[in-house]
Scaffold this active site. Structure first.
Site, PDB file in Angstrom:
ATOM      1  N   TYR A   1      -1.183  -0.728  10.444  1.00 40.74           N
ATOM      2  CA  TYR A   1      -1.144  -0.784   9.094  1.00 40.74           C
ATOM      3  C   TYR A   1       0.040  -0.339   8.293  1.00 40.74           C
ATOM      4  O   TYR A   1       0.456  -1.051   7.448  1.00 40.74           O
ATOM      5  CB  TYR A   1      -2.646  -0.018   8.644  1.00 40.74           C
ATOM      6  CG  TYR A   1      -3.104  -0.524   7.236  1.00 40.74           C
ATOM      7  CD1 TYR A   1      -3.445  -1.591   6.751  1.00 40.74           C
ATOM      8  CD2 TYR A   1      -2.715   0.399   6.042  1.00 40.74           C
ATOM      9  CE1 TYR A   1      -3.791  -1.779   5.491  1.00 40.74           C
ATOM     10  CE2 TYR A   1      -3.189   0.144   4.751  1.00 40.74           C
ATOM     11  CZ  TYR A   1      -3.748  -0.963   4.495  1.00 40.74           C
ATOM     12  OH  TYR A   1      -4.140  -1.229   3.347  1.00 40.74           O
TER      13      TYR A   1
ATOM     14  N   SER B   1       0.898  -1.389  -0.037  1.00 37.95           N
ATOM     15  CA  SER B   1       0.119   0.093   0.063  1.00 37.95           C
ATOM     16  C   SER B   1       0.801   1.078   0.119  1.00 37.95           C
ATOM     17  O   SER B   1       1.866   1.154   0.716  1.00 37.95           O
ATOM     18  CB  SER B   1      -0.864   0.043   1.345  1.00 37.95           C
ATOM     19  OG  SER B   1      -1.759   1.183   1.352  1.00 37.95           O
TER      20      SER B   1
HETATM   21  N1  LIG Z   1      -8.824  -0.571  -1.248  1.00 32.68           N
HETATM   22  C1  LIG Z   1      -7.683   0.259  -0.945  1.00 32.68           C
HETATM   23  O1  LIG Z   1      -7.924   1.593  -1.085  1.00 32.68           O
HETATM   24  C2  LIG Z   1      -6.465  -0.480  -0.731  1.00 32.68           C
HETATM   25  C3  LIG Z   1      -5.352   0.640  -0.950  1.00 32.68           C
HETATM   26  C4  LIG Z   1      -4.028   0.010  -0.721  1.00 32.68           C
HETATM   27  C5  LIG Z   1      -3.772  -1.351  -0.290  1.00 32.68           C
HETATM   28  N2  LIG Z   1      -4.942  -2.217  -0.247  1.00 32.68           N
HETATM   29  C6  LIG Z   1      -4.750  -3.597   0.023  1.00 32.68           C
HETATM   30  O2  LIG Z   1      -5.331  -4.197  -0.887  1.00 32.68           O
HETATM   31  C7  LIG Z   1      -5.477  -5.604  -0.420  1.00 32.68           C
HETATM   32  C8  LIG Z   1      -7.087  -6.018  -0.692  1.00 32.68           C
HETATM   33  O3  LIG Z   1      -7.776  -5.096  -0.087  1.00 32.68           O
HETATM   34  P1  LIG Z   1      -9.292  -4.706  -0.604  1.00 32.68           P
HETATM   35  O4  LIG Z   1      -9.429  -3.182  -0.761  1.00 32.68           O
HETATM   36  O5  LIG Z   1      -9.541  -5.487  -1.901  1.00 32.68           O
HETATM   37  O6  LIG Z   1     -10.115  -5.242   0.700  1.00 32.68           O
HETATM   38  P2  LIG Z   1     -11.276  -6.191   0.498  1.00 32.68           P
HETATM   39  O7  LIG Z   1     -11.619  -6.094   1.761  1.00 32.68           O
HETATM   40  O8  LIG Z   1     -12.311  -5.759  -0.510  1.00 32.68           O
HETATM   41  O9  LIG Z   1     -10.872  -7.619   0.195  1.00 32.68           O
HETATM   42  C9  LIG Z   1      -9.937  -8.142   1.062  1.00 32.68           C
HETATM   43  C10 LIG Z   1     -10.146  -9.939   1.134  1.00 32.68           C
HETATM   44  O10 LIG Z   1      -9.430 -10.364   1.983  1.00 32.68           O
HETATM   45  C11 LIG Z   1     -10.054 -11.189   2.608  1.00 32.68           C
HETATM   46  N3  LIG Z   1      -9.471 -11.625   3.993  1.00 32.68           N
HETATM   47  C12 LIG Z   1      -9.434 -10.933   4.994  1.00 32.68           C
HETATM   48  N4  LIG Z   1      -8.503 -11.204   6.023  1.00 32.68           N
HETATM   49  C13 LIG Z   1      -8.209 -12.760   5.623  1.00 32.68           C
HETATM   50  C14 LIG Z   1      -7.343 -13.699   6.078  1.00 32.68           C
HETATM   51  N5  LIG Z   1      -7.062 -13.841   7.370  1.00 32.68           N
HETATM   52  N6  LIG Z   1      -7.403 -14.770   5.427  1.00 32.68           N
HETATM   53  C15 LIG Z   1      -7.756 -15.014   4.178  1.00 32.68           C
HETATM   54  N7  LIG Z   1      -8.538 -13.920   3.718  1.00 32.68           N
HETATM   55  C16 LIG Z   1      -8.758 -12.912   4.380  1.00 32.68           C
HETATM   56  C17 LIG Z   1     -11.277 -10.938   2.932  1.00 32.68           C
HETATM   57  O11 LIG Z   1     -12.383 -11.631   3.290  1.00 32.68           O
HETATM   58  C18 LIG Z   1     -11.557 -10.041   1.731  1.00 32.68           C
HETATM   59  O12 LIG Z   1     -12.241 -10.791   0.680  1.00 32.68           O
HETATM   60  C19 LIG Z   1      -5.276  -5.525   1.078  1.00 32.68           C
HETATM   61  O13 LIG Z   1      -3.992  -6.193   1.410  1.00 32.68           O
HETATM   62  C20 LIG Z   1      -5.353  -3.918   1.240  1.00 32.68           C
HETATM   63  O14 LIG Z   1      -4.540  -3.786   2.489  1.00 32.68           O
HETATM   64  C21 LIG Z   1      -6.264  -1.731  -0.554  1.00 32.68           C
END
Ligand SMILES: NC(=O)c1ccc[n+]([C@@H]2O[C@H](COP(=O)([O-])OP(=O)(O)OC[C@H]3O[C@@H](n4cnc5c(N)ncnc54)[C@H](O)[C@@H]3O)[C@@H](O)[C@H]2O)c1
Length: 257
Positions: free
Chosen positions: A146, A134
């Site tokens: 985080y 991120s």
């Molecule tokens: N959306 C954003 O703005 C953003 C920005 C930077 C980084 N990220 C990163 O991208 C990645 C995906 O995030 P997202 O935005 O798609 O979130 P999201 O919540 O839409 O998807 C995350 C998925 O991970 C699964 N998950 C959570 N904990 C888990 C565990 N312990 N074991 C297995 N699965 C698990 C959840 O059920 C979910 O389906 C994450 O690492 C997040 O930190 C997201």
């Protein structure tokens, strides 16, 4: 990544993981998703692993990866997209159980899955891994665990790239900026997040689309990036480029056409 073998996407039922799994399947890859809260990706060829495991649980990861390979064949590409967002708190109110949850899922989980899959790839002398970090891991913010966990994901990406480089396994990271997933949209709708504050520091004055992160991941998994390992690729609509301009009075609007 070659045409042989599957791509495993953790956290593949939602958000960036789901967008990535869908894109890779459309590109002709055989894709398996695993998720702690599994939901199939309707209308796609993506296979949902039906036995959910927590990426932070070592024995569950080790047996889960072995079972996935036994059922679907070797994993040639891995996307570590499972993760949880940081809770935003002043430092006095950071709860250590929350700290442990974020570090365990976002850092420990990424390491455990990468290790379980990476040693198998290294033995086969091929594979590509993409960790989802991120921009929070490259900047500061009131999401104390985080930011630290994501900075560490960028670090272990380099370490694992060095670990397995001679075994033909590439390891890279992408660092999304604020990405328009369902969860982010819900945060904006509830008032917990302010869309303008998320957008205005970026050079492009907008959120990132999940498909844009997926496209970068697809490139890093593909032979098109065959000489690239150990990098962290921001996909952030220019968040890192633009955010420091506040000190100089802010980003300039585009001149009228
Ligand atoms: N959306 C954003 O703005 C953003 C920005 C930077 C980084 N990220 C990163 O991208 C990645 C995906 O995030 P997202 O935005 O798609 O979130 P999201 O919540 O839409 O998807 C995350 C998925 O991970 C699964 N998950 C959570 N904990 C888990 C565990 N312990 N074991 C297995 N699965 C698990 C959840 O059920 C979910 O389906 C994450 O690492 C997040 O930190 C997201």
């Amino acid at each position: 990544m070659t045409a042989e073998g599957i791509v495993l996407v953790t956290g593949g039922s939602r958000g960036i993981g789901a967008a990535t799994a869908t894109l890779l399947a459309e590109q002709g890859r055989r894709v398996v998703i695993s998720d702690i809260a599994p939901e199939p990706l309707a209308g796609t060829q993506v296979v949902m692993w039906p036995a959910p495991f927590d990426v932070a649980n070592e024995s569950a990861v080790v047996s889960g990866i072995a079972d996935i390979e036994a059922a679907h064949g070797p994993i040639a590409g891995l996307v570590n997209a499972a993760g949880v967002f940081g809770k935003m708190h002043p430092i006095e109110r950071v709860r250590m159980d929350q700290w442990d949850r974020e570090v365990n899922i976002d850092l420990r989980g990424t390491f455990l899955v990468a290790r379980s899959v990476g040693v198998r790839m290294a033995a086969r002398r091929q594979g590509a891994i993409v960790n989802v970090a991120s921009v929070a891991g490259m900047t500061s913010g009131p999401i104390h665990a985080y930011t630290a966990a994501k900075a560490a994901v960028i670090q272990i990406t380099q370490t694992l790239a060095a670990e397995w480089g001679r075994s033909g396994v590439r390891v890279n990271a992408v660092s999304p900026g604020f990405t328009r997933t369902a969860m982010l949209e819900a945060g904006i709708a509830s008032g917990a997040l302010n869309k303008k504050w998320l957008e205005s520091p970026t050079a492009m004055n907008r959120l990132v689309e999940p498909i844009e992160v997926a496209q970068a991941i697809s490139w890093l998994l593909s032979p098109m990036s065959s000489g690239v390992t150990g990098i962290n690729l921001p996909v952030d609509a220019g968040y890192i480029a633009g955010t420091t301009w506040a000190a100089y009075g802010g980003l300039r609007e585009a001149p009228n056409a």
